[in-house]
Design an enzyme around this catalytic site. Structure first.
Site, PDB file in Angstrom:
ATOM      1  N   LYS A  26       0.829  -1.200   0.000  1.00  0.00           N
ATOM      2  CA  LYS A  26       0.000   0.000   0.000  1.00  0.00           C
ATOM      3  C   LYS A  26       0.867   1.255   0.000  1.00  0.00           C
ATOM      4  CE  LYS A  26      -4.146   1.441   2.456  1.00  0.00           C
ATOM      5  NZ  LYS A  26      -5.136   0.580   1.827  1.00  0.00           N
ATOM      6  N   ARG A  96      -3.444   2.595   8.702  1.00  0.00           N
ATOM      7  CA  ARG A  96      -3.731   1.315   8.066  1.00  0.00           C
ATOM      8  C   ARG A  96      -2.480   0.469   7.942  1.00  0.00           C
ATOM      9  NH1 ARG A  96      -8.497   2.376   4.287  1.00  0.00           N
ATOM     10  NH2 ARG A  96      -8.608   4.623   4.270  1.00  0.00           N
ATOM     11  N   GLY A 105      -8.427  -7.910   4.425  1.00  0.00           N
ATOM     12  CA  GLY A 105      -9.184  -8.017   5.667  1.00  0.00           C
ATOM     13  C   GLY A 105      -8.445  -8.653   6.828  1.00  0.00           C
ATOM     14  N   MET A 107      -5.640  -7.615   8.459  1.00  0.00           N
ATOM     15  CA  MET A 107      -5.020  -6.781   9.485  1.00  0.00           C
ATOM     16  C   MET A 107      -5.835  -5.518   9.715  1.00  0.00           C
ATOM     17  SD  MET A 107      -1.058  -7.539   9.118  1.00  0.00           S
ATOM     18  CE  MET A 107      -1.040  -6.759   7.549  1.00  0.00           C
ATOM     19  N   ARG A 352      -3.308  -1.121  -6.445  1.00  0.00           N
ATOM     20  CA  ARG A 352      -2.416  -2.280  -6.366  1.00  0.00           C
ATOM     21  C   ARG A 352      -2.773  -3.198  -7.518  1.00  0.00           C
ATOM     22  NH1 ARG A 352      -5.549  -4.537  -1.041  1.00  0.00           N
ATOM     23  NH2 ARG A 352      -7.477  -5.041  -2.095  1.00  0.00           N
ATOM     24  N   HIS A 468     -15.780  -9.144   1.120  1.00  0.00           N
ATOM     25  CA  HIS A 468     -14.725 -10.025   1.627  1.00  0.00           C
ATOM     26  C   HIS A 468     -14.818 -11.412   1.002  1.00  0.00           C
ATOM     27  CE1 HIS A 468     -13.020 -12.901   4.576  1.00  0.00           C
ATOM     28  NE2 HIS A 468     -12.065 -11.989   4.630  1.00  0.00           N
ATOM     29  N   SER A 777      14.841 -41.849 -13.235  1.00  0.00           N
ATOM     30  CA  SER A 777      13.676 -41.024 -12.938  1.00  0.00           C
ATOM     31  C   SER A 777      13.624 -40.878 -11.422  1.00  0.00           C
ATOM     32  CB  SER A 777      12.415 -41.700 -13.457  1.00  0.00           C
ATOM     33  OG  SER A 777      11.304 -40.919 -13.101  1.00  0.00           O
ATOM     34  N   CYS A 844       9.399 -38.060 -11.356  1.00  0.00           N
ATOM     35  CA  CYS A 844       8.024 -38.559 -11.464  1.00  0.00           C
ATOM     36  C   CYS A 844       7.300 -38.596 -10.128  1.00  0.00           C
ATOM     37  CB  CYS A 844       7.998 -39.929 -12.128  1.00  0.00           C
ATOM     38  SG  CYS A 844       8.811 -41.200 -11.152  1.00  0.00           S
ATOM     39  N   TYR A 864      13.063 -33.822 -18.177  1.00  0.00           N
ATOM     40  CA  TYR A 864      11.607 -33.678 -18.138  1.00  0.00           C
ATOM     41  C   TYR A 864      11.091 -33.767 -16.716  1.00  0.00           C
ATOM     42  CZ  TYR A 864      11.309 -38.741 -17.439  1.00  0.00           C
ATOM     43  OH  TYR A 864      11.431 -39.991 -16.921  1.00  0.00           O
TER      44      TYR A 864
HETATM   45  C1  PEP Z   1       8.001 -41.990  -5.998  1.00  0.00           C
HETATM   46  O1  PEP Z   1       8.356 -42.698  -5.061  1.00  0.00           O
HETATM   47  O2  PEP Z   1       8.271 -40.792  -6.077  1.00  0.00           O
HETATM   48  C2  PEP Z   1       7.185 -42.568  -7.079  1.00  0.00           C
HETATM   49  C3  PEP Z   1       6.892 -41.833  -8.129  1.00  0.00           C
HETATM   50  O3  PEP Z   1       6.715 -43.806  -6.902  1.00  0.00           O
HETATM   51  P1  PEP Z   1       5.497 -44.178  -5.972  1.00  0.00           P
HETATM   52  O4  PEP Z   1       4.794 -42.922  -5.595  1.00  0.00           O
HETATM   53  O5  PEP Z   1       4.630 -45.079  -6.783  1.00  0.00           O
HETATM   54  O6  PEP Z   1       6.147 -44.884  -4.846  1.00  0.00           O
END
Ligand code: PEP
Ligand code: MG
Length: 886
Positions: A26, A96, A105, A107, A352, A468, A777, A844, A864
């Site tokens: 602000k 303020r 809302g 503070m 803002r 709000h 992975s 993953c 990836y």
């Molecule tokens: C993990 O362990 O991150 C994974 C992807 O395998 P899971 O969640 O199936 O154990």
């Protein structure tokens, strides 16, 4: 000596370019507006550094800051020509809070400060309006008692209601000067009674009390909850803004309003807002009076009668519109503005960057890039990836029947069904038990924040689009319908009525935050479309991102959804889910409970054709893209039968007795299955299981390649490897099976064999493991579990406390522990690459869909990330933003 006070207004802007870290959002924006010559009431900001020091020094103020505040006051007095505490012509100020990011809302604010028994007379004289002066004084005492003195505000509201009743008045506006004066007397009596001291008459005591209260509100419970939900660090602190009051309640040529330079719900390029004639700011936000529209078009579209500002105050409106354009060009973003008109003169109180729905964020970013106001890369950076979630979820099926109960304002888009609850605590407890709830309130307040978070949707009877409930719901991405005026809520009886219909707590309703409709029962939904602005922004994001984005999917539906969202392959296909299928589970159990290889092979032979068709379907959907299939991973323990009936079925299928089977099941029972007979340990002890799975993969791949010509690229992944030798043994099984299938079919296909890195030993020995594995992975779910020694299934019980106490900034199963687990990942990536320079690296675990974790993956140069289907677009955008920041 550190400077803590920065003046603004009246041609001054001390804080020029200092930014939000120091001045708060602000304060920085008030200074910014002052610096471009906009009409800002003069004032000063006490910096966030003072907040930190205030807490460090036992909630006290150093003398130096007292002197600076005195200079700040002198500045305001100089510009306004009034003086603080002067009975003849008193200066009144607002006090303020203003943190680095807006916390709507959360503070405290005190208005009309500087009034006492003497100055109220001066205000009456200079304004020529005695009624206004006494009304301001009673508002001030009421706010001060609540915010600064911490007294029970219910008692003050009650006194106001009684005063109105005594006089036979219905509205505040019916009260006369004398009525307000009497109420002031009653309020002062209440202060004396509850506080044990008279209401402070010294204006400097008032000011320091208010400054302390605003700094104090940074550590209030509700502010802490808000910070936790929004990942705001506790050490940022808040600034305090002290500013000359201007009054929107000085008669019919005065007004107050809030506005957005574009529509915050849809993103449409049209001024958008609400205002009230003869009112103070909190009247608009609190939702007590229903505000009027800003523009004529909006009023006409809504079919409303009361004149819009454009019609009622055309000149001031035109000036305001010029200010909107100036602000957008200056800040290069959609602005959320508060203004007041005091006797025809426009004053800007705040600007803002406006909170907006995901849909609006997309449209505004794309439009602004196309208008040339920002670049395409900036547009990509403007949309919060997490917010896309709002757009990726279903909306009401337009074909579905709707039993519409009423219509309110479309305050935050999205549709939600759930059981009705009437208070925030019940919302939270029901949600913890897995119920979908809709929180129904007359209006929401900051105390309701935990319930709003737990609810799937919010419905209020009062309040406008900037109430709000509306602002908070939009920020949280919760659908919200506000101001449904026909709703008669009886919170005590836990029900609401609309006409002759009654809906009780626990009954299911549906709200559509895009239209404002409220419906009885659950209405079916449809999947969102990813065209338009969404498609455009995603295309721009794809243009700058380096990381590929794959998906974690194992059903054809998941695979199709993920491809629709732009997944570039599968990063994790968990094969165990296929085994739990009702039609197969008996054969799976037969395999597990067999006590010989022969017995296992007999059961596996039944599973092979099923597994082959699973993979064939996935390969067809993912034609030409990499598909990482993970071999069986979960503890055998998880597949064991429990019920008598289940034992009987398996016994019959396997041709052995139930008792023998139960003995075998007891032998397989594990105390700590997560660290037990699971992952590649299954393949090491029973290689025939992995052999069957590898055969299913290669047979399916050859089949699809023959049929479609587009060969899939299977990446066969071995889970929970700790040593090179484990992977070596498993790779042998896989390669041998591949050769056998290729020989049988007379056709080869390309494939890779790799491993998950989900144990600390594997990360440390990644250099050796890469001699065998062609890809890694990172299974960060298990890697987090095993690195921290925290069970992923039981952590919920204590991790919130760990986050509250600052041990972890966020739940490490949601957002990667970059310092710890992250160090293992970067080390493994480095050692893996040293051995095999072209090793493919991905992630993953759940973290593959978390923007902060994705930024880390970019920084270590993974190839990836793999995320669940609905998180794929989030990952694409987050990957683009990470690349832009790199
Ligand atoms: C993990 O362990 O991150 C994974 C992807 O395998 P899971 O969640 O199936 O154990
Ligand atoms: Mg795992």
């Amino acid at each position: 000596m550190t400077q803590y006070v920065y003046r603004f207004g009246g041609g001054v802007s001390d804080g020029r370019g200092l930014g939000k870290e120091l001045l708060g959002g602000k304060g920085a924006n008030l200074d910014g507006m002052a610096s471009i010559g906009l009409p800002v009431p003069p004032g000063f900001t006490i910096s966030t550094e003072m907040c930190t020091r205030y807490y460090a020094e036992g909630q006290t103020f150093p003398d130096s800051v007292k002197a600076e505040v005195a200079q700040g006051l002198a500045h305001i007095e100089g510009v306004t020509g009034k003086s603080f505490g002067n009975p003849a012509d008193p200066l009144l100020v607002s006090v303020r809070s203003g943190a680095r990011v807006s916390m709507p809302g959360m503070m405290d604010t005190v208005l009309n400060l500087g009034l006492n028994d003497e100055t109220v007379q001066g205000l009456a004289a200079t304004s020529g309006d005695e009624r206004f002066a006494w009304d301001s004084y009673r508002r001030f005492i009421q706010m001060y008692a609540d915010v600064v003195l911490g007294l029970d505000h219910g008692a003050f509201e009650e006194a106001l209601e009684i005063a109105k009743e005594d006089q036979g008045h219905f509205l505040d506006t019916d009260m006369s000067a004398e009525d307000w004066r009497k109420l002031v007397g009653e309020y002062k009596r209440l202060v004396q009674e509850q506080w044990g001291k008279p209401f402070p008459q010294d204006v400097h005591d008032q000011l320091w009390g208010a400054i302390g209260a605003v700094f104090g509100s940074w550590e209030s419970d509700r502010a802490k909850v808000y910070r936790r939900l929004n990942d705001i660090p506790g050490d940022w602190g808040t600034a305090v803004n002290v500013q000359a009051m201007v009054f929107g309640n000085m008669g019919e040529t005065s007004a107050t309003g809030v506005a957005f330079t574009r529509n915050p719900s849809t993103g449409e390029r049209a001024y958008y807002g609400e205002f009230l004639i003869n009112a103070q700011g909190e009247d608009v936000v609190a939702g007590i009076r229903t505000p009027q529209y800003l523009t004529r078009t909006a009023r006409e579209q809504a079919g409303a009668k009361p004149l819009s500002m454009e019609e009622a105050m055309p000149e001031t409106y035109a000036e305001l519109a010029r200010v909107f354009d100036l602000l957008e060009t200056h800040y290069r973003d959609m602005q959320d503005i508060e203004f007041t008109v005091e006797r025809g003169k426009l004053w800007m109180l705040q600007t803002r960057s406006g909170k907006r729905t995901a849909k609006a964020a997309l449209k505004i970013a794309v439009d602004m890039a196309e208008e040339g106001l920002i670049t395409k890369s900036e547009a990509v950076g403007r949309v919060d990836p997490q917010a896309l979630d709002q757009l990726l979820h279903p909306t009401l099926d337009p074909e579905a029947e709707r039993d519409v109960l009423t219509k309110g304002l479309p305050a935050s888009p999205g549709a939600a069904s759930g059981e009705v609850v009437f208070d925030a605590d019940t919302a939270e407890t029901r949600a913890q038990l897995g119920a979908a709830v809709i929180l129904v309130r007359i209006e929401t307040s900051p105390e309701d924040i935990h319930g709003m978070h737990a609810a799937k949707g919010i419905l209020t009877a009062r309040g406008g689009m900037t109430s709000h409930a509306a602002v908070v719901a939009r920020g949280m991405g919760r659908p919200c319908v506000s101001g449904a005026g026909t709703l008669a809520i009886d919170a005590k009886a836990k029900l609401f009525r609309i006409g002759d219909r009654t809906i009780k707590e626990g009954d299911v309703i549906t709200i559509d935050g895009a239209t404002g409709e409220v419906m009885a029962g659950a209405v079916p939904t449809v999947q969102p479309e990813l065209a338009g602005d969404f498609g455009t922004l995603m295309e721009w994001a794809d243009g700058v991102r380096r990381l590929k984005v794959r998906t974690n999917a194992e059903t054809p539906l998941d695979c199709r959804t993920a491809r629709g969202f732009g997944a570039e392959g599968i990063g994790l296909c968990r094969t165990e889910h296929m085994f739990f299928d009702a039609a197969r589970i008996t054969a799976v159990r037969q395999m597990i409970l067999a006590d010989s290889e022969k017995g296992r092979r007999a059961a596996l032979a039944k599973l092979l054709p099923e597994q082959r068709s699973d993979f064939a379907e996935i390969f067809e959907i993912m034609a030409g893209l990499p598909v990482t299939i993970r071999l069986l991973d979960p503890p055998l323990h998880e597949f064991l039968p429990h019920e008598e009936e289940e034992f009987a079925e398996v016994a019959e299928a396997a041709g052995i007795g139930v008792e023998a089977l139960k003995r075998r099941a007891a032998e397989l029972h594990e105390f700590n299955p997560m660290l037990g007979h699971r992952g590649c340990r299954l393949g090491v002890t029973y290689p025939e299981i992995y052999e069957m799975q590898a055969r299913a993969i290669f047979e399916a791949a050859v089949e699809v390649a023959e049929k479609s010509g587009a060969a899939p690229i299977p990446e066969v992944m071995v889970p929970l490897v700790a040593t090179k030798r484990e992977l070596e043994l498993m790779k042998e099984v896989i390669d041998r099976t591949a050769e056998a299938v290729f020989a049988e079919k007379g056709r080869r296909i390309e494939y890779l064999v790799g491993t998950m890195i989900e144990l600390p030993r594997a990360a440390l020995k990644a250099g050796e493991i890469a001699e065998v594995g062609q890809f890694f992975s990172f299974g960060t779910n298990d890697l987090t579990q095993t690195t921290l020694g925290v069970s992923r299934d039981d952590a919920g019980r204590f991790l919130t406390t760990y986050v509250d106490k600052g041990i972890f900034a966020r739940d490490p199963f949601v957002s990667l522990d970059i310092e710890g687990v992250g160090e293992l990942i970067s080390l493994a990536a480095e050692r893996g690459r040293q051995t095999r320079s072209d090793i493919k690296l991905g992630i993953c675990g759940e973290h593959g869909g978390d923007p902060a974790s994705i930024a880390f993956c970019e920084s270590v140069g993974l190839d990836y990330v793999s995320a669940s289907p609905y998180r794929v677009p989030i990952a694409r955008l987050a990957a683009a933003q990470a690349a832009l920041r790199a």
